[in-house]
Design an enzyme around this catalytic site. Sequence first.
Site, PDB file in Angstrom:
ATOM      1  N   ASP A 186       0.861  -1.186   0.000  1.00  0.00           N
ATOM      2  CA  ASP A 186       0.000   0.000   0.000  1.00  0.00           C
ATOM      3  C   ASP A 186       0.896   1.234   0.000  1.00  0.00           C
ATOM      4  O   ASP A 186       1.652   1.463   0.946  1.00  0.00           O
ATOM      5  CB  ASP A 186      -0.906  -0.017   1.233  1.00  0.00           C
ATOM      6  CG  ASP A 186      -1.984   1.049   1.183  1.00  0.00           C
ATOM      7  OD1 ASP A 186      -2.173   1.658   0.117  1.00  0.00           O
ATOM      8  OD2 ASP A 186      -2.638   1.277   2.218  1.00  0.00           O
ATOM      9  N   ASP A 197      -2.636   2.421  -6.218  1.00  0.00           N
ATOM     10  CA  ASP A 197      -1.663   2.512  -5.131  1.00  0.00           C
ATOM     11  C   ASP A 197      -1.619   1.306  -4.205  1.00  0.00           C
ATOM     12  O   ASP A 197      -0.955   1.354  -3.166  1.00  0.00           O
ATOM     13  CB  ASP A 197      -1.904   3.779  -4.305  1.00  0.00           C
ATOM     14  CG  ASP A 197      -3.275   3.797  -3.638  1.00  0.00           C
ATOM     15  OD1 ASP A 197      -4.128   2.989  -4.029  1.00  0.00           O
ATOM     16  OD2 ASP A 197      -3.476   4.626  -2.740  1.00  0.00           O
ATOM     17  N   GLU A 198      -2.295   0.219  -4.559  1.00  0.00           N
ATOM     18  CA  GLU A 198      -2.192  -0.968  -3.706  1.00  0.00           C
ATOM     19  C   GLU A 198      -2.400  -2.235  -4.517  1.00  0.00           C
ATOM     20  O   GLU A 198      -3.059  -2.239  -5.554  1.00  0.00           O
ATOM     21  CB  GLU A 198      -3.177  -0.907  -2.538  1.00  0.00           C
ATOM     22  CG  GLU A 198      -4.628  -0.919  -2.924  1.00  0.00           C
ATOM     23  CD  GLU A 198      -5.545  -1.007  -1.706  1.00  0.00           C
ATOM     24  OE1 GLU A 198      -5.215  -1.729  -0.743  1.00  0.00           O
ATOM     25  OE2 GLU A 198      -6.607  -0.356  -1.729  1.00  0.00           O
TER      26      GLU A 198
END
EC number: 2.7.7.7
Length: 355
Positions: free
Chosen positions: A8, A103-104
Site C-alpha cells: 500500500d 496505489d495498492e
Amino acid sequence: MRKIIHIDMDCYFAAVEMRDFPQYRGKPLAVGGSSDRRGVISTCNYEARAFGVRSAMASAYALKLCPNLILVPGRMEVYKAVSQQIREIFSRYTSLIEPLSLDEAYLDVSDCSLYQGSATRIAEAIRSDIFKETGLTASAGVSPIKFVAKVASDLNKPNGQYVVSPDTLMHFVRALSLGKIPGVGKVTEEKLNALGLKTCADVQQVPQTLLTEHFGKFGAVLYERAHGRDERAIVSHRERKSVGVETTLPKDLHTREACLDVLSSLIPELNRRLGRSASGRRIHKLVVKLKFDDFRQTTIESRAEEPSVRLFESLLSQAFVRAEGRGIRLVGIAAGLVCRSEAEQEGSAQLALSL
C-alpha cells in the site's frame, strides 16, 4: 501455507505531488477538487491528516479544518505512469499480482526463491526498490491469507511493514476488531456491536447462523474471516463488472428536471467508456446514483435487456423522490455488465445506449 504480501503506497497522490514539487514538503497538502466547485479530497499527506483532513471529505470542510491546506488538482496520467513503474517492480518477484487500485496490490510470493523464499525480506526488497526508483515510500503487510495481509499493511505506516506469521495468525485474528475486516463499514460494525460482537474472538463463540440471519451472505464471509480463513486466490486479471460516470455539481440541484439535464450530459461519456472497456460483454442492468446535500446517497437499478436513456430517466425520477426535499450534489449513472455468449458475440456488439 501461502505467502501473501499486500503493498500500500503511502498517501500516494499527495506523495507524487511532494516528490515533483518539493515546495509542498512539510506542509499540509491535499489532492482534490476545488472548494468553490463542490470538490472532494482524493488523498492528503500526513501533515494534513493531523488537522483531521481525510479522503472523501468535502474540500470546503477540509479547508475549515486546516485553513493553510494546499489544495491541488489531481494529475491522473502521472499517477498512472508511476503506478505502472511500481507494477513492473512487482513483476520481478512474482507473476501473481492483483492490483486493487493505482496505489495498492496483493502479491503471492509463495513460489519466489529470492531471499531464500522469505516473504519478509521480499517485502523489504520491494519497498526498497520502489523508493530507489520512484522516490516514494510504501508500506506492506505479510501474511498467509489475503485479508490479514491487507489489515497488517496499515499497522506500521508510513514506510513500514508488519508480518503476521503462520504461528501468530490465529492470535492476531482473535484480537482483531471487527471494524478492521475489509467490508465491515461503520454501520455494519455498529450492528455487530449491538449483538455483543466486537472482536473476531467474539464471533468465534457464536454460530454462523446468527451472522447470516442478520447480514445475509456477508455474514458467512465474516464468519470465515473471524476464524482466520480466506482461501481467495490472487486475481491477476479482473473483469470490470460495471462502467459508470458521475459528476459532483457546482451547486445543489432541487428539481427533477435539472437532474435530468445533468443525466443527459453524462450519457456521451458513459457511451465512450463502454466502447473502450466492455468488449465481449453486454449490459444487463442500469444504475442511477444520487448524493444528497447531507452526503447520504441512494442508488436504484433495473434489469435492462434493451438499455435506453428513457430507462435512465425513469430510474432518476424514482431516485429523486428519495431526496425528500434535500438538495442533490452528485448525479451518477452506470451500466452493469455480464459476459456475452458466443452466439451473442457473433451478432451485434453494440453497447451504446439507445435514445
